[in-house]
Scaffold this active site. Structure first.
Site, PDB file in Angstrom:
ATOM      1  NE  ARG A 194       2.640   2.313   8.744  1.00  0.00           N
ATOM      2  CZ  ARG A 194       2.961   2.581   7.515  1.00  0.00           C
ATOM      3  NH1 ARG A 194       4.244   2.266   7.078  1.00  0.00           N
ATOM      4  NH2 ARG A 194       2.241   3.123   6.729  1.00  0.00           N
TER       5      ARG A 194
ATOM      6  CB  SER B 120      -1.639   8.024   0.217  1.00  0.00           C
ATOM      7  OG  SER B 120      -0.373   8.159   1.024  1.00  0.00           O
TER       8      SER B 120
ATOM      9  CG  ASP C 240       5.245  -0.395  -2.918  1.00  0.00           C
ATOM     10  OD1 ASP C 240       4.971   0.336  -3.540  1.00  0.00           O
ATOM     11  OD2 ASP C 240       5.324  -0.459  -1.634  1.00  0.00           O
TER      12      ASP C 240
HETATM   13  C1  S3P Z   1       3.663   2.710   2.316  1.00  0.00           C
HETATM   14  C2  S3P Z   1       2.689   3.079   1.417  1.00  0.00           C
HETATM   15  C3  S3P Z   1       2.535   3.139  -0.039  1.00  0.00           C
HETATM   16  C4  S3P Z   1       3.854   2.439  -0.467  1.00  0.00           C
HETATM   17  C5  S3P Z   1       5.138   2.472  -0.031  1.00  0.00           C
HETATM   18  C6  S3P Z   1       5.139   2.126   1.725  1.00  0.00           C
HETATM   19  C7  S3P Z   1       3.705   2.632   3.512  1.00  0.00           C
HETATM   20  O1  S3P Z   1       2.832   4.476  -0.556  1.00  0.00           O
HETATM   21  O2  S3P Z   1       4.016   2.575  -1.982  1.00  0.00           O
HETATM   22  O3  S3P Z   1       6.130   1.773  -0.615  1.00  0.00           O
HETATM   23  O4  S3P Z   1       4.424   2.151   4.397  1.00  0.00           O
HETATM   24  O5  S3P Z   1       2.937   3.450   3.885  1.00  0.00           O
HETATM   25  P1  S3P Z   1       1.587   5.384  -0.402  1.00  0.00           P
HETATM   26  O6  S3P Z   1       1.157   5.795   0.917  1.00  0.00           O
HETATM   27  O7  S3P Z   1       2.052   6.774  -1.279  1.00  0.00           O
HETATM   28  O8  S3P Z   1       0.489   4.721  -1.229  1.00  0.00           O
END
Ligand code: S3P
Length: 433
Positions: free
Chosen positions: A29, A166, A314
């Site tokens: 980000r 998500s 995760d």
């Molecule tokens: C993340 C969100 C999660 C996570 C990934 C990192 C992120 O995925 O599993 O390792 O940085 O926004 P999802 O958005 O698919 O839940």
């Protein structure tokens, strides 16, 4: 250097101090928002892993100026994005791909995204559908998979319900929304990690959050800031669990971010009876961080509710390793999303545990692990299958198992934690080629 084959053998007590690398979510980000912002963003503590370096290269190819100033220290000068001269290869990174797709869709440019074998098999419709609704033109492979080409610009607003909780989808919509006309709202029935909202605000964007709805306000201009990135709790999870299950251990994991939407694993481990203490709490980059002291513990089985999944999505692979050493039957609910991670993690956890002599199975979206309260048999060779967290989890299991555990395809660990083996060895872990 990470070799492609790695073996973990039964180890004595793990002791000492480990500093885990910067948070992966925040690192992606910081680069993307720095690349969109006016002015020069300086980042410290950036995770320099394969996934994040791909995002850095992507942001540079899209028109930002990026410079590495020293270990973890980067300078990003943002601006208008342009069509890159070649496809953007996101490697293994779902986060990189999905965040970049959203950010790029705001500009009147054409960008093609590709990835490795794992990423090319992962569903992208969750991001592409809302971007299409916002007015982006999208061409994708079969089943909305990579390669994906997006032609953006002239976007309209959207009201989107984030049913899968998500954070990647939410972030893609918010990043595209920075250059859209009209209301941009993401409704979250269950909250997902909030690093995008927090960082957008730090970059000066007007973001309102009320009763589970995240709304972009009038001012969507980003101005460069300094971003400090704390340690990644998802990487800290591996040494923490290793210390809990290796007899006589006591380690300190320094500078771990404790954002409440990321601490599900710590809650689970405490419920299992883990001897974990949070010390030296302070703030880094707007987040609470602490040093975590973990001592080897007798763990009891746990039932993890589905509602906890977004705060530890995760961490299930390594929680399953802790559950294999705990006494009793552990059950983890609501794991449908694990099937679409870097690998089908639900299947990979079950297959790996069974290969190591641990009884485990999936029942719908739940995972059941029969813990023996002692050492698993081990003695398996497990293919990481492009999944860094599966690789690290089974190496942790190998530290307590009767016979060594070998991972093939261990090079994938560089996606998130390039120094994993070296750092674990310093604690006393027997991890070798
Ligand atoms: C993340 C969100 C999660 C996570 C990934 C990192 C992120 O995925 O599993 O390792 O940085 O926004 P999802 O958005 O698919 O839940």
């Amino acid at each position: 250097m990470i070799g492609d084959r790695m073996t973990a053998s039964r180890s004595g007590a793990l002791t000492g101090l480990i500093e885990v690398p910067g948070d992966k979510s925040m690192s992606h980000r910081a680069l993307v928002l720095g690349g969109l912002a006016n002015g020069e963003t300086r980042i410290s503590g950036l995770l320099e892993s394969d996934d994040v370096l791909r995002t850095a290269a992507a942001v540079a190819a899209l028109g930002a100026e990026i410079e590495r100033l020293g270990p973890g220290k980067w300078r990003v000068a943002g601006g208008e994005w342009r069509s890159p001269s070649a496809p953007i290869d996101c490697g293994n990174s779902g986060t990189g791909a999905r965040l970049l797709m959203g950010a790029a869709a705001g500009f009147p440019i054409e960008v093609t995204f590709s990835g490795d074998a794992s990423l090319s098999g992962r569903p992208m419709s969750r991001v592409l559908d809302p971007l299409r609704r916002m007015g982006a033109w999208v061409e994708a492979g079969e089943g909305d998979r990579l390669p994906v080409t997006i032609r953006g610009g002239g976007l309209n607003g959207i009201n989107f319900v984030n049913e899968k909780a998500s954070a990647q989808v939410k972030s893609a919509i918010l990043f595209a929304g920075l250059r859209a006309e009209g209301e941009v709202e993401v409704v979250e029935p269950v909250p997902s990690r909030d690093h995008s909202e927090n960082m957008l605000r730090a970059f000066g964007c007007d973001v309102r959050i009320e009763e589970g709805t995240i709304r972009l306000g009038e001012n969507r201009r980003l101005s460069a800031v300094d971003v400090a990135i704390p340690g990644d709790p998802s990487s800290a999870a591996f040494p923490l669990v290793a210390a809990l299950i290796c007899a006589g251990s006591e380690i300190v994991t320094r500078g771990v971010m404790l954002n409440p939407l990321r601490t599900g694993l710590l809650i689970c481990l405490q419920e299992m009876g883990a001897d974990i203490q949070l010390t030296n709490q302070r703030r880094v980059g707007g987040e609470v961080v602490a040093d975590i002291v973990a001592r080897s513990s007798h763990l009891s089985a746990i039932e993890v509710p589905a509602s906890r999944a977004p705060s530890m999505i995760d961490e299930y692979p390594v929680l399953a390793i802790a559950a294999a050493s705990a006494s009793g039957r552990s059950v983890m609910h609501g794991l449908a999303e694990l099937r679409v991670k870097e690998s089908d993690r639900l299947a990979a956890i079950v297959a790996g545990l069974r290969a190591c002599g641990v009884e485990a199975w999936a029942d719908g979206d739940s995972l059941i692990v029969e813990g023996s309260g002692g050492s698993p048999r081990g003695g398996a060779t497990i293919d990481a299958n492009h999944d860094h967290r599966i690789a690290m989890s089974f190496l942790v299991l190998g530290l307590t198992s009767e016979a060594p555990v070998t991972i093939v395809g261990a090079v994938t660990i560089a996606s998130s934690f390039p120094g994993f083996a070296a750092s674990m060895r310093l604690l006393g872990a027997a991890i070798g080629p």
